[in-house]
Scaffold this active site. Sequence first.
Site, PDB file in Angstrom:
ATOM      1  N   LYS A 301     -14.526-100.274 -42.889  1.00 22.29           N
ATOM      2  CA  LYS A 301     -15.493-100.667 -43.877  1.00 22.29           C
ATOM      3  C   LYS A 301     -16.018 -99.463 -44.722  1.00 22.29           C
ATOM      4  O   LYS A 301     -15.920 -98.127 -43.905  1.00 22.29           O
ATOM      5  CB  LYS A 301     -16.790-101.313 -43.167  1.00 22.29           C
ATOM      6  CG  LYS A 301     -16.794-102.496 -42.499  1.00 22.29           C
ATOM      7  CD  LYS A 301     -17.934-102.929 -41.943  1.00 22.29           C
ATOM      8  CE  LYS A 301     -17.791-104.324 -41.385  1.00 22.29           C
ATOM      9  NZ  LYS A 301     -17.602-105.346 -42.206  1.00 22.29           N
ATOM     10  N   ARG A 375     -13.959-114.166 -36.283  1.00 23.39           N
ATOM     11  CA  ARG A 375     -13.252-115.428 -35.920  1.00 23.39           C
ATOM     12  C   ARG A 375     -12.210-115.530 -34.960  1.00 23.39           C
ATOM     13  O   ARG A 375     -11.772-116.518 -34.258  1.00 23.39           O
ATOM     14  CB  ARG A 375     -12.735-115.747 -37.377  1.00 23.39           C
ATOM     15  CG  ARG A 375     -11.807-114.865 -37.907  1.00 23.39           C
ATOM     16  CD  ARG A 375     -11.645-115.144 -39.563  1.00 23.39           C
ATOM     17  NE  ARG A 375     -12.788-114.602 -40.304  1.00 23.39           N
ATOM     18  CZ  ARG A 375     -12.789-114.833 -41.688  1.00 23.39           C
ATOM     19  NH1 ARG A 375     -11.818-115.572 -42.316  1.00 23.39           N
ATOM     20  NH2 ARG A 375     -13.788-114.278 -42.374  1.00 23.39           N
TER      21      ARG A 375
HETATM   22  N1  BES Z   1     -19.259-108.653 -39.087  1.00 24.93           N
HETATM   23  C1  BES Z   1     -18.928-108.818 -40.608  1.00 24.93           C
HETATM   24  C2  BES Z   1     -19.793-109.693 -41.501  1.00 24.93           C
HETATM   25  C3  BES Z   1     -21.105-109.217 -41.762  1.00 24.93           C
HETATM   26  C4  BES Z   1     -21.449-108.799 -43.036  1.00 24.93           C
HETATM   27  C5  BES Z   1     -22.153-109.506 -41.018  1.00 24.93           C
HETATM   28  C6  BES Z   1     -22.591-108.117 -43.429  1.00 24.93           C
HETATM   29  C7  BES Z   1     -23.237-108.913 -41.266  1.00 24.93           C
HETATM   30  C8  BES Z   1     -23.714-108.336 -42.456  1.00 24.93           C
HETATM   31  C9  BES Z   1     -17.372-109.363 -40.516  1.00 24.93           C
HETATM   32  O1  BES Z   1     -16.930-109.032 -39.453  1.00 24.93           O
HETATM   33  C10 BES Z   1     -16.815-109.066 -41.764  1.00 24.93           C
HETATM   34  O2  BES Z   1     -16.533-107.809 -41.857  1.00 24.93           O
HETATM   35  N2  BES Z   1     -16.260-110.020 -42.346  1.00 24.93           N
HETATM   36  C11 BES Z   1     -15.727-109.623 -43.792  1.00 24.93           C
HETATM   37  C12 BES Z   1     -14.560-110.697 -43.827  1.00 24.93           C
HETATM   38  C13 BES Z   1     -13.506-110.441 -44.964  1.00 24.93           C
HETATM   39  C14 BES Z   1     -12.846-109.083 -44.881  1.00 24.93           C
HETATM   40  C15 BES Z   1     -12.805-111.539 -45.244  1.00 24.93           C
HETATM   41  C16 BES Z   1     -16.544-109.771 -45.070  1.00 24.93           C
HETATM   42  O3  BES Z   1     -17.635-110.676 -44.807  1.00 24.93           O
HETATM   43  O4  BES Z   1     -16.553-108.670 -45.464  1.00 24.93           O
HETATM   44 ZN    ZN Z   2     -15.592-107.231 -39.480  1.00 20.72          ZN
END
Ligand code: BES
Ligand code: ZN
Length: 524
Positions: A301, A375
């Site tokens: 990230k 997931r």
């Molecule tokens: N933990 C994150 C989602 C999240 C985002 C939680 C903001 C709380 C606040 C999750 O694991 C994630 O990174 N999801 C990605 C999925 C994407 C790569 C398909 C996302 O939402 O960017």
């Molecule tokens: Zn994630």
Amino acid sequence: MRIIPESLACDYDAGAVRNEEAEVRIEVSGQAAAEYAGDALVVPVMEGEGGLLPPVTAQIDQLLEGLIGRLVGAGEIRGKPSEVTVLHTAGRLPAARVAVVGLGKGDELELIGLRRAMGAAARFLRDRGCSRIGATLHSVNPASAKSEDAVRAVIEGACVGLYTGGECRTQKDLPEEIEQLSLVGLADDRDKLVTAARVAEVAGRATNYARRLVNLPGNEVTPVRLAEEAAQLASQSGLEVELLEPAQIEALGMGAFMAVAAGSEQPPRLIVLRHQGAEGGPTLALIGKGITFDSGGISIKPSDRMHLMKEDMAGAAAVLAAIGAAARLELRLNLLGIIPAAENLPSGKAYKPGDVVKALSGKTIEIITTDAEGRLLLADALSYARQLGATHLVDVATLTGACVVALGHVAAGVMGNDSALVEAVLDAGERAGERMWRLPLFPEYRSQLDSKVADLMNVGGRPAGTITAGWFLREFVGGASWAHIDIAGTAWNEKDQPHQVEGATGAGTRTLIALAEQMAGGIT
Ligand code: BES
Ligand code: ZN
Ligand code: ZN
């Protein structure tokens, strides 16, 4: 009542950190508001009622010789949501102060407004040194709500408002805690309201327990530490607990869960809690995403807000808090709490984009991004819940950033394969004061997950990202009745608000309690 439970002692300089000590006694009283003799009596006022005061406020206003009415007339008290005005009574009634709290426009009043107003009032008065407060806000519950729901809203609102956070600060100006909260003027149906108050106290405590767990940093709350907390909670609330270690998780065949955990030095744990509250009947499994820190893994990230990804175990915290509460309330329902706990980090051992992993169900998954990790471990946890005999599955997860885009920080997204269960979750959310909104799992979305190399991909592209995540989970629930709550936008409160401090919110906790309570056929 303890706002912060005994099980969560922080390792920092304990002398200066508030943990177990804070206690508020909650009392449900038949005493009339005008007789209440504590530090402050909280009374309601609506916005734009042309000077007309709610009955309880009008009665107090008489004793104050019309002061409230004059301030309303002068526009100094406007009745805006959560506006608090403190008046000293100078002996005109037994309470030392009257706190007039705004509830907004009468025809727009919702239970959630009562909660927030009480939270704001409790914080405001606590920060000004009041230690005994009397509440009357439950007397103006919206027409559609039952009086016991109003009592719950007021007590839970106060509990949530009074939580201070800052678990790891050694230097902090801690306000004196409120010692006693009395709900006054509750003459009718007192037994029912006393039960409601007891449940509210448990639910309020549970919410703050979850908040504390989420607020603690990722170096404290590792998967192993989360498992230890679960064991402690189990011994305190009479739950059965099983903590599975990596070799056992691997041996079960949870290839998706193990792939996520592979990059971290912190070993994963699969936490299984059980509340046996009934002979037979449905078994409701509560499943919580327990990523104790989500760096994104190899698909790392951006760094600017990465520190907030300690919140990625908020689903797990809600499940722990809710099943603990269900046990304390002795709900007549069989419940399972299942938490796959891991840390998502990049390393030479980490899983990679392009990898194919095999889930417990036997399905193969092509990894497109290692940041869609929640997931994967939930897929295995859902299959496992089925193996353990669950008939109903409800998972709670900070699953997608797309949910924040869709619903902001206001509401959680709800999806499922059984409308009756989805409706039950939405209803529970309404009673619990947690805004939730259903998103559709139309069949057309499913093809976004189609893979050329495996049974499905772990992401479905940018469009409808919350829904395709929901569809991914749906592939692993078998024939069970299932609902999914995405709390990515609601688990964290970005800034101080009148009714709650910045940080973890405990999202999902009270909704799960209300759902379990309803499935158990109520509380005795
Ligand atoms: N933990 C994150 C989602 C999240 C985002 C939680 C903001 C709380 C606040 C999750 O694991 C994630 O990174 N999801 C990605 C999925 C994407 C790569 C398909 C996302 O939402 O960017
Ligand atoms: Zn994630
Ligand atoms: Zn995540």
